[in-house]
Design a protein around this motif. Structure first.
Motif, mmCIF file in Angstrom:
data_model
loop_
_atom_site.group_PDB
_atom_site.id
_atom_site.type_symbol
_atom_site.label_atom_id
_atom_site.label_comp_id
_atom_site.label_asym_id
_atom_site.label_seq_id
_atom_site.Cartn_x
_atom_site.Cartn_y
_atom_site.Cartn_z
ATOM 1 N N ILE A 37 64.025 59.846 47.853
ATOM 2 C CA ILE A 37 65.263 59.060 47.852
ATOM 3 C C ILE A 37 65.129 57.847 46.944
ATOM 4 O O ILE A 37 66.055 57.487 46.205
ATOM 5 C CB ILE A 37 65.622 58.629 49.287
ATOM 6 N N ILE A 38 63.986 57.193 46.985
ATOM 7 C CA ILE A 38 63.765 56.035 46.107
ATOM 8 C C ILE A 38 63.821 56.468 44.646
ATOM 9 O O ILE A 38 64.398 55.779 43.793
ATOM 10 C CB ILE A 38 62.403 55.373 46.432
ATOM 11 N N ASN B 109 66.660 55.099 42.137
ATOM 12 C CA ASN B 109 66.226 54.364 40.951
ATOM 13 C C ASN B 109 66.760 55.002 39.675
ATOM 14 O O ASN B 109 67.149 54.319 38.722
ATOM 15 C CB ASN B 109 64.698 54.304 40.903
ATOM 16 N N ASN B 110 66.818 56.338 39.671
ATOM 17 C CA ASN B 110 67.359 57.053 38.510
ATOM 18 C C ASN B 110 68.830 56.713 38.300
ATOM 19 O O ASN B 110 69.277 56.474 37.173
ATOM 20 C CB ASN B 110 67.180 58.555 38.711
ATOM 21 N N LEU B 111 69.600 56.669 39.386
ATOM 22 C CA LEU B 111 71.029 56.350 39.286
ATOM 23 C C LEU B 111 71.248 54.920 38.819
ATOM 24 O O LEU B 111 72.061 54.660 37.927
ATOM 25 C CB LEU B 111 71.705 56.567 40.636
ATOM 26 N N VAL B 112 70.511 53.987 39.412
ATOM 27 C CA VAL B 112 70.683 52.576 39.047
ATOM 28 C C VAL B 112 70.261 52.339 37.603
ATOM 29 O O VAL B 112 70.920 51.601 36.860
ATOM 30 C CB VAL B 112 69.875 51.677 40.000
ATOM 31 N N THR B 113 69.173 52.980 37.194
ATOM 32 C CA THR B 113 68.705 52.832 35.811
ATOM 33 C C THR B 113 69.745 53.330 34.829
ATOM 34 O O THR B 113 69.994 52.716 33.789
ATOM 35 C CB THR B 113 67.387 53.609 35.609
ATOM 36 N N GLN C 252 66.871 45.873 44.715
ATOM 37 C CA GLN C 252 66.278 45.088 45.790
ATOM 38 C C GLN C 252 67.057 45.262 47.088
ATOM 39 O O GLN C 252 66.463 45.421 48.158
ATOM 40 C CB GLN C 252 66.233 43.611 45.381
ATOM 41 N N ASN C 253 68.379 45.228 46.994
ATOM 42 C CA ASN C 253 69.204 45.395 48.190
ATOM 43 C C ASN C 253 69.022 46.783 48.795
ATOM 44 O O ASN C 253 68.978 46.942 50.025
ATOM 45 C CB ASN C 253 70.676 45.166 47.844
ATOM 46 N N PHE C 254 68.914 47.786 47.926
ATOM 47 C CA PHE C 254 68.749 49.156 48.413
ATOM 48 C C PHE C 254 67.411 49.314 49.132
ATOM 49 O O PHE C 254 67.351 49.882 50.228
ATOM 50 C CB PHE C 254 68.841 50.146 47.262
ATOM 51 N N ILE C 255 66.333 48.813 48.526
ATOM 52 C CA ILE C 255 65.003 48.917 49.137
ATOM 53 C C ILE C 255 64.974 48.158 50.464
ATOM 54 O O ILE C 255 64.402 48.627 51.456
ATOM 55 C CB ILE C 255 63.923 48.383 48.189
ATOM 56 N N SER C 256 65.609 46.981 50.478
ATOM 57 C CA SER C 256 65.656 46.198 51.712
ATOM 58 C C SER C 256 66.375 46.961 52.815
ATOM 59 O O SER C 256 65.914 47.005 53.966
ATOM 60 C CB SER C 256 66.363 44.867 51.443
ATOM 61 N N GLN C 257 67.489 47.572 52.481
ATOM 62 C CA GLN C 257 68.240 48.363 53.460
ATOM 63 C C GLN C 257 67.460 49.610 53.865
ATOM 64 O O GLN C 257 67.439 50.000 55.035
ATOM 65 C CB GLN C 257 69.601 48.759 52.894
ATOM 66 N N LEU C 258 66.784 50.212 52.893
ATOM 67 C CA LEU C 258 66.009 51.426 53.162
ATOM 68 C C LEU C 258 64.862 51.139 54.131
ATOM 69 O O LEU C 258 64.555 51.955 54.998
ATOM 70 C CB LEU C 258 65.457 51.984 51.846
ATOM 71 N N ASN C 259 64.233 49.977 53.982
ATOM 72 C CA ASN C 259 63.105 49.622 54.843
ATOM 73 C C ASN C 259 63.512 49.431 56.299
ATOM 74 O O ASN C 259 62.661 49.444 57.193
ATOM 75 C CB ASN C 259 62.433 48.342 54.334
ATOM 76 N N TYR D 38 74.842 56.513 50.986
ATOM 77 C CA TYR D 38 76.290 56.442 50.800
ATOM 78 C C TYR D 38 76.709 55.045 50.342
ATOM 79 O O TYR D 38 77.591 54.896 49.483
ATOM 80 C CB TYR D 38 77.016 56.784 52.098
ATOM 81 N N ASP D 39 76.087 54.030 50.925
ATOM 82 C CA ASP D 39 76.404 52.652 50.541
ATOM 83 C C ASP D 39 76.060 52.409 49.071
ATOM 84 O O ASP D 39 76.792 51.706 48.358
ATOM 85 C CB ASP D 39 75.637 51.661 51.419
ATOM 86 N N LEU D 40 74.944 52.988 48.610
ATOM 87 C CA LEU D 40 74.557 52.825 47.209
ATOM 88 C C LEU D 40 75.571 53.494 46.286
ATOM 89 O O LEU D 40 75.982 52.910 45.268
ATOM 90 C CB LEU D 40 73.163 53.417 46.974
#
Length: 522
Positions: free
Chosen positions: A349-350, A354-358, A375-382, A395-397
């Motif tokens: 998933i990461i 990351n591919n989409l954001v890049t 950063q927000n995605f990783i924080s939410q993922l954790n 979905y939020d991403l």
């Protein structure tokens, strides 16, 4: 529990250290995470931890200077230096700062866990040495359950054979004839959106002791109830199932428990690991009840992300967020069917995110926005612990990326076309394709063609051809080049095709134009 501060300017390293502490169930409460040495010193003053891990190469104040400043104020704080540098000078400075250990990256989880255990032993030893005899005896009596629990945890976490395992278990159970038959690893999650009541873990352990204490060893490790039965049969399984159902009704929780039968007491660590992995997978996929270890305990480890990354990109290029979510649901459903381990799902998933954001960062959003989105995605993922929470995180991403696109889609499309025109004007001689532009601008080919015609006034292919023919005419008029040379210079691979297109456009062959230009110059 011992308080700990982790200081490293790389979030991934801090997350890795936190993961090791949790995975090895070390008695630490990570009270602060610092991004630089200055924050580390401030957090030490604020929380006064017993342990501090410092990276050397950090902004503002490096790890060695931070260690010296902490050591001046707190003589008993255990400080570890974590770094990729093995130079003698760094090690020498670390010794001067009286650090407990100098650890080189990349550090192995077992190595770090062992180092921290030694640090715990040293801290405990210092505390005991500093107290009076009466205080020492009181502290030892108080810590005995913790020590027993730690010894049991170390036994269960060991994958190697331990010939003393049976004797240790008999000592913990206080029964000479105790012999392990089954290991249960159980966890729970709230049934409704109601917070789990405080102290529930202790209450569950206490109730387990009352119900199963005569035939089992009961302990708990960080929201995990562990029960080692001295026998296992159908009646005991039904009794355990009945107890889990009673807890679910009483506390509004849902239980998932992994069961592994013990083949040999000396290998109980392996059996516990299998039960734990079965429980963790079940917890992640929200599977309720008793799960017996089978040949799927290891699950699938390799997850191919290439296909889904392309599918998601295609959907988002066409502005079809709903279809992208449907593809993700199918991907996760297939992963569940294949019994994929949670850690590999998270890694996949990461990678996908990351591919989409890049890709978005190449044109749709700024580099700073991309960094913040990651950063927000990783924080939410954790903060996720189940497939449902992970799915919502994705979905939020998608919604976030889609909103960035749609909020300024018309402006973005116009700017994209302006950029494409400028690029064509400066690079017409190169091998340019429609797909290259669409991919670069994160658009589908159809959407790019429609946008180009809308803002450029003509289609992409026509514009590119006109630019090339205009530049070709200029070079032919100079009289310096042959038709074949000019064709290559403006991006045509075939001189005959170039001549045909040129004549159709100007009603004159390029060779005649070149000849006329040569006569005029002479």
């Amino acid at each position: 529990m011992y308080k700990m501060i982790i200081a490293d300017d790389e979030p991934a390293v801090r997350q890795y250290l936190r993961y090791i502490v949790k995975q090895h169930n070390l008695p630490f409460f990570i009270c602060g995470e610092a991004e630089d040495g200055e924050q580390a010193v401030h957090m030490t003053d604020l929380y006064k931890p017993e342990f501090v891990i410092l990276d050397i190469n950090m902004p503002f104040i490096n790890g060695l200077d931070a260690a010296k400043m902490i050591r001046e104020k707190y003589r008993d704080t255990v400080i570890y230096i974590l770094t990729a540098y093995s130079h003698f000078d760094y090690a020498h400075q670390a010794v001067q700062a009286q650090v407990a250990s100098y650890l080189l990256k990349p550090i192995k989880p077992a190595e770090l866990a062992e180092t921290l255990k030694k640090g715990i032993a040293n801290v405990l030893s210092q505390r005991m040495a500093a107290q009076r005899i009466q205080r020492m005896e009181w502290q030892i009596a108080k810590d005995r359950p913790v020590v027993t629990k730690q010894r049991l945890f170390e036994l269960l976490k060991s994958d190697s054979d331990n010939p003393n395992a049976l004797r240790l278990l008999q000592g913990i159970a206080k029964k000479e004839k105790f012999c392990p038959a089954a290991v249960i690893s159980a966890s729970y999650w709230p049934t409704a959106k109601i917070p789990v009541r405080d102290g529930l873990e202790k209450r569950l352990k206490r109730e387990s002791d009352v119900r199963f204490g005569e035939c089992a060893i009961v302990t708990s490790f960080s929201q995990e109830i562990v029960i080692i039965f001295d026998h296992w049969d159908y009646n005991l399984r039904c009794e355990l199932q009945s107890q889990l159902e009673e807890w679910e009704r009483t506390y509004n929780i849902t239980f998932c428990a992994g069961i592994s039968l013990v083949v040999s007491p000396s290998q109980i660590g392996r059996d516990y690991r299998n039960a734990t992995k079965k429980r963790e997978v079940g917890l992640f996929w929200q599977q309720q009840g008793l799960l017996v270890v089978d040949n799927t305990v290891d699950g699938r480890t390799e997850i191919d992300c290439e296909a889904i990354q392309k599918q998601l990109r295609d959907c988002l290029m066409e502005r079809q967020a709903g279809q992208a979510k449907a593809i993700l649901r199918q991907f996760l459903a297939e992963a569940m069917h294949k019994v994929c381990q949670p850690e590999y799902i998270y890694a996949a998933i990461i990678k996908i995110a990351n591919n989409l954001v890049t890709k978005y960062a190449e044109y749709i959003i700024s580099a700073e926005e991309a960094k913040q989105t990651r950063q927000n995605f990783i924080s939410q993922l954790n903060q996720t612990s189940s497939i449902g929470e992970l799915e919502q995180c994705l979905y939020d991403l998608i919604d976030k990326l889609e909103s960035n696109t749609c909020s300024s889609e018309q402006n973005q499309a116009e700017q994209s076309v302006k950029w494409a025109i400028e690029y064509i004007n400066n690079n017409y001689h190169k091998d340019l394709t429609l797909e290259q532009f669409a991919d670069k601008l994160f658009m589908s080919t159809g959407y790019f063609c429609r946008s180009f015609k809308k803002y450029a006034g003509e289609g992409y292919a026509a514009y590119l051809t006109n630019v090339r023919l205009k530049k070709a005419k200029e070079r032919l008029m100079s009289g310096k080049y042959t038709v074949a040379e000019v064709a290559r210079m403006v991006g045509f691979r075939d001189a005959s095709y170039f001549s045909s297109v040129f004549k159709k456009h100007y009603n004159q062959s390029p060779s005649n134009l070149a000849a006329a230009a040569t006569r005029q110059s002479s």
